[in-house]
Design a protein around this motif. Structure first.
Motif, short mmCIF file in Angstrom:
data_model
loop_
_atom_site.label_atom_id
_atom_site.label_comp_id
_atom_site.label_asym_id
_atom_site.label_seq_id
_atom_site.Cartn_x
_atom_site.Cartn_y
_atom_site.Cartn_z
N GLU A 125 0.87 -1.18 0.00
CA GLU A 125 0.00 0.00 0.00
C GLU A 125 0.90 1.22 0.00
O GLU A 125 1.29 1.71 1.03
CB GLU A 125 -0.90 -0.01 1.23
N LEU B 239 -3.09 12.43 -9.27
CA LEU B 239 -2.38 11.17 -9.41
C LEU B 239 -1.08 11.38 -10.17
O LEU B 239 -1.00 12.26 -11.04
CB LEU B 239 -3.24 10.15 -10.17
N ARG C 271 -6.21 -1.59 -5.71
CA ARG C 271 -5.25 -1.06 -6.68
C ARG C 271 -5.74 0.29 -7.17
O ARG C 271 -6.94 0.46 -7.44
CB ARG C 271 -5.06 -2.02 -7.86
N THR C 272 -4.84 1.22 -7.32
CA THR C 272 -5.17 2.54 -7.84
C THR C 272 -5.07 2.51 -9.36
O THR C 272 -4.00 2.25 -9.91
CB THR C 272 -4.23 3.61 -7.27
N THR C 273 -6.19 2.74 -10.03
CA THR C 273 -6.22 2.76 -11.49
C THR C 273 -7.05 3.95 -11.95
O THR C 273 -7.84 4.51 -11.20
CB THR C 273 -6.84 1.46 -12.05
N ARG C 274 -6.90 4.31 -13.22
CA ARG C 274 -7.64 5.44 -13.79
C ARG C 274 -8.69 5.01 -14.80
O ARG C 274 -9.41 5.84 -15.33
CB ARG C 274 -6.66 6.40 -14.47
N HIS D 239 -0.62 -1.15 -9.16
CA HIS D 239 -1.17 0.19 -9.38
C HIS D 239 -0.71 0.73 -10.74
O HIS D 239 0.44 0.54 -11.14
CB HIS D 239 -0.71 1.15 -8.29
N LEU E 199 -0.21 6.50 -8.61
CA LEU E 199 -0.30 6.70 -7.17
C LEU E 199 -0.95 8.05 -6.88
O LEU E 199 -0.70 9.03 -7.58
CB LEU E 199 1.10 6.69 -6.54
N GLU E 200 -1.76 8.09 -5.85
CA GLU E 200 -2.31 9.36 -5.42
C GLU E 200 -1.18 10.22 -4.85
O GLU E 200 -0.25 9.71 -4.21
CB GLU E 200 -3.39 9.16 -4.38
N ARG F 102 -8.86 14.29 -7.39
CA ARG F 102 -7.71 13.62 -6.82
C ARG F 102 -6.56 13.76 -7.80
O ARG F 102 -6.75 13.65 -9.02
CB ARG F 102 -7.99 12.15 -6.52
N ASP G 281 -12.49 -3.43 -12.94
CA ASP G 281 -12.89 -2.06 -13.25
C ASP G 281 -14.07 -2.02 -14.21
O ASP G 281 -14.99 -1.20 -14.06
CB ASP G 281 -11.71 -1.29 -13.85
#
Length: 833
Positions: free
Chosen positions: A12, A362, A818-821, A297, A300-301, A360, A591
């Motif tokens: 994380e 990224l 997971r961070t995705t767009r 990811h 990342l934020e 947000r 997603d």
């Protein structure tokens, strides 16, 4: 935990007190070794912890209901375990005896070498990425951010705009996604002739003089000179000069940690470097983003990245990120947290002002940002365009009426939509098979693609069983160019009744002669080694593509697939959403399910039998007791690591062949990690000693050894060693002959009696032995248990040493987010759909 975790989902990034590492969790001990991956040291496959010592003794037999169930051991077997009730009904193993199974040698002659499937895919991916980057460069018009920023985000935006007129292009900073005109993918070689195998393109190998110069610089800084080839490959011809000017460029080599790069920099620069060196900040920013990609990811934020940089001792994280953006080493985006559109409010004078929209911010690497945007463009094109009218509406309805339940729902959805999602377990594969046969009966050029060759061959058998007499269509593994089989040995699928659809009125099925049933692997399809090939525009020459094992698609592979789909074609993504996600970055299937931009058909076919009941319960967070009258499930309690290894070997070599009738070569061992006291290395060594003892004279391997070949991260192809000679190690992998050069053996070939769950995903075996040592408790999660237990067709043995950690993991430990767009990129493109 001493077991080396194989999942990439435990990190994380940016969480205070934790490290952004491929293995996740707390920062690992510094071993000086590159991470152990499926594709060799430092790749993006299975992540490793530092290999630990022997696991402490775990009772494994104490009281409490573990939820699965304990089974007494074979008479004459060595259990050393007590007798608490673990839940799933007691099943005894058969009586003693020594199986003494001998492994098969697999294979056949090595034959003439061919370009490997994975290598060809790597080349195709590189060409496709260059095409995507060129397309992005052609977007000359600046894109408005569309919102007002404050604080750090505003500072970053100002910094990016300040460099827009400089040498480093910044047109992609804070850009909003927009669809781009589709350009045809370059047409790969349709059926390449056999050539001498090469692991990489000749131009990719660094020049000897470059490697020599890098070796000198590494020696001056006290770094291992063995890293020279990797540094030269990562930095190019001027690698030595770059490394001397910026020692932290060493972080570009996979497996090198910041502490090691800091020591190297101090040795080269002396007192001229420190924690506040801007070069260090930029390099650490890129390194953290790479580690985030290894953890799944795509970006990342900003707060998480800044926190991770601060944890690494960077005094001014903001400046470090701005420097990386200014140098083009990272991209920054803003994503709205609510629907597009700006609310209005009235001030005291009655004038309306735009209310600021929450966003947000990224930061990500360019390659994944471009892939995710290209994927969104391709998916939007499929969703927003009407599919070709292949077959009348009445024909499609007749095909659906002939089916039942969710199969009919799937056929109706595909009839009118360009993109459809299908979910379900192993039994649900009958529905895509029925769809494929129905589509080919209507004259469509329909193909299926699977994650690996085992899945391909299983689905080919299912197609033959569902659509025509068994044996009439040749196995897809014998496709020329892809599987090495002679052309003409496989029957033309376009002439097979049912399986290929037969000769439909108006247009015959579009199989090329000699290609067998219409099933390929995803990698072979993209590389042009399997499947229908490409049309004149560079798109896949088909009307319908059904992609199985869809949760294994990372963003780059998914982007290549969607960009390769011709206009008017239909794409069906099918898979089990409960299994482990892809090894590569992204969570494409999840997603898309969450975005709800296209029809979704959930199968209503449950997996049969006790194993189906057990796995279905795990999928919803319940470790149920199941009755196993046919010895489908056996639980073997163990107290410590040594006993776990002993019992796993005994099950494979003796108990399962004797009691279940499944030979050792058809039994697969699955464990949570590669390292540790009960990792794949230890288990494979113990199994080799019993099943195929030998000196390992060919780089640690002997003829007959069971192996997995992983040239590309995230794809493990099982096989056996045939022989070795001056060309390299000759393997037989699911009917394909592969020659691995000796310099690549250590990085891409492992013994394969024991695998991790990520290596096993997409495949199934008649019998599976899952080993859960006491020190593996922290590595367990619901997706891991679901995937590992679900690999068994007829029999599952669980070597159980984690006590209550197993039901707790199933009930409480979900997949790491997971961070995705992708959802944000899709929203404006399909809003009118």
């Amino acid at each position: 935990m001493s077991t080396e975790p194989e999942t990439t989902e435990n990190a994380e990034p940016g969480t205070p007190g934790t490290e952004v590492t491929p293995a996740g969790g707390a920062e690992e001990a510094d071993t000086g070794q590159a991470p152990d991956t499926e594709s060799g040291d430092g790749g993006a496959g299975e992540m490793s912890e530092a290999e630990g010592g022997d696991a402490g003794a775990e009772p494994g037999t104490g009281g409490g209901d573990a939820g699965v169930g304990q089974v007494s051991e074979a008479e004459g077997g060595d259990t050393g375990a007590g007798g608490s009730d673990r839940g799933a009904g007691q099943v005894s193993e058969a009586e003693g005896g020594d199986a003494g199974s001998e492994p098969g040698t697999g294979g056949g002659d090595a034959g003439v070498g061919q370009v490997s499937e994975a290598e060809a895919e790597l080349r195709a991916q590189q060409v496709e990425r260059e095409r995507i980057e060129q397309r992005k460069a052609e977007k000359k018009a600046p894109i408005e951010s569309g919102t007002r920023l404050r604080g750090k985000a505003a500072d970053l935006l100002a910094a990016v705009r300040a460099v827009e007129s400089g040498e480093k292009p910044a047109a992609t900073v804070f850009e909003e996604p927009r669809p781009a005109p589709r350009r045809p993918a370059p047409e790969p070689e349709r059926r390449p002739q056999p050539v001498a195998p090469e692991p990489v393109a000749p131009s990719a190998a660094p020049a000897p003089e470059t490697v020599h110069a890098v070796r000198q610089v590494l020696g001056e800084g006290g770094a291992p000179e063995a890293l020279a080839p990797q540094v030269a490959a990562a930095l190019g011809e001027s690698a030595a000069e770059q490394l001397r000017a910026d020692p932290w460029q060493l972080l570009r080599v996979a497996g090198v940690r910041p502490e090691q790069a800091d020591g190297f920099a101090r040795a080269l620069l002396g007192t001229g470097c420190g924690p506040d060196d801007e070069r260090r900040g930029r390099a650490l920013t890129g390194w953290l983003l790479e580690q985030a990609a290894l953890a799944g990811h795509t970006a990342l934020e900003m707060p998480a990245l800044l926190a991770a940089l601060a944890q690494r001792g960077v005094p001014e994280p903001d400046a470090a990120v701005q420097g990386a953006i200014a140098e083009g080493e990272a991209l920054v985006f803003q994503d709205a947290l609510e629907e597009a559109g700006t609310a209005a409010r009235s001030d005291e004078d009655g004038a309306e002002e735009d209310e600021e929209r929450p966003v947000r911010v990224l930061v990500g690497l360019e390659r994944y940002a471009l892939a995710e945007e290209s994927l969104a463009d391709g998916l939007a094109r499929l969703v927003n365009s009407a599919p070709k009218q292949d077959g009348s509406a009445a024909d499609w309805e007749r095909a659906a009426a002939a089916a039942q339940g969710s199969t009919a729902d799937l056929i109706r959805a595909v009839a009118g939509q360009g993109l459809v999602l299908h979910t379900g377990g192993e039994a649900s594969l009958a529905e895509p098979a029925a769809l494929l046969n129905a589509a080919r009966s209507l004259g469509l050029r329909a193909w299926a693609a699977t994650h690996g060759p085992i899945g391909r061959n299983r689905f080919a058998a299912l197609l033959r069983q569902a659509g025509g007499p068994a044996g009439e269509a040749a196995d897809a593994s014998r496709q020329p160019g892809a599987a090495g089989g002679p052309a003409g040995e496989a029957a033309d699928a376009s002439r097979q009744p049912g399986a290929a659809g037969g000769d439909a009125p108006g247009r015959p099925a579009a199989d090329a002669p000699g290609t067998g049933v219409p099933v390929a692997t995803v990698s072979g399809l993209l590389a042009g080694l399997e499947g229908p090939g490409r049309d004149a525009d560079g798109a896949l020459d088909l009307d319908l593509l059904v992609v199985l094992d869809a949760p294994q698609l990372d963003v780059e592979t998914a982007a290549l697939l969607t960009e390769s789909m011709p206009d008017g074609a239909r794409l069906v993504l099918a898979g089990d959403p409960a299994v482990l996600w892809s090894v590569g970055p992204g969570r494409v299937f999840a997603d898309l399910l969450a975005a709800r931009i296209c029809p979704q058909v959930a199968s209503r076919r449950p997996d049969p039998g006790p194993l189906g009941e057990l796995v279905s319960g795990i999928g919803v967070g319940e470790l149920n007791k199941v009755e196993a009258p046919g010895k489908e499930l056996v639980i073997v309690p163990v107290r410590d690591a040594g006993e776990a290894v002993h019992r796993a070997v005994q099950l494979v070599v003796d108990s399962v062949p004797r009691a279940i009738g499944v030979p050792a070569e058809e039994t697969q061992v699955i464990t949570p990690g590669h390292g540790g006291a009960v990792g794949t290395r230890v288990l494979n060594a113990a199994l080799k000693e019993r099943l195929n003892p030998g000196p390992g004279r060919f780089g640690g391997f002997d003829p007959g050894d069971r192996i997995v070949h992983s040239l590309v991260p995230g794809r493990a192809v099982p096989g056996r060693v045939v022989t070795a000679d001056a060309e390299g190690l000759h393997l037989s992998c699911e009917g394909e002959t592969v020659v691995v050069p000796k310099e690549r053996v250590e990085q891409s070939v492992r013994h394969g009696w024991a695998l991790t769950a990520h290596q096993a995903v997409g495949s199934r075996w008649p019998a599976v032995v899952v080993v859960l040592p006491g020190d593996a408790a922290q590595a367990l999660s619901r997706p891991w248990v679901y995937t590992a237990f679900g690999r068994a067709d007829r029999h599952l043995s669980v070597v159980h040493g984690v006590e209550q950690a197993l039901p707790r993991a199933v009930a409480e430990v979900l997949a790491k987010p997971r961070t995705t767009r992708l959802p944000v990129l899709l929203a404006p493109q399909v809003s009118g759909a």
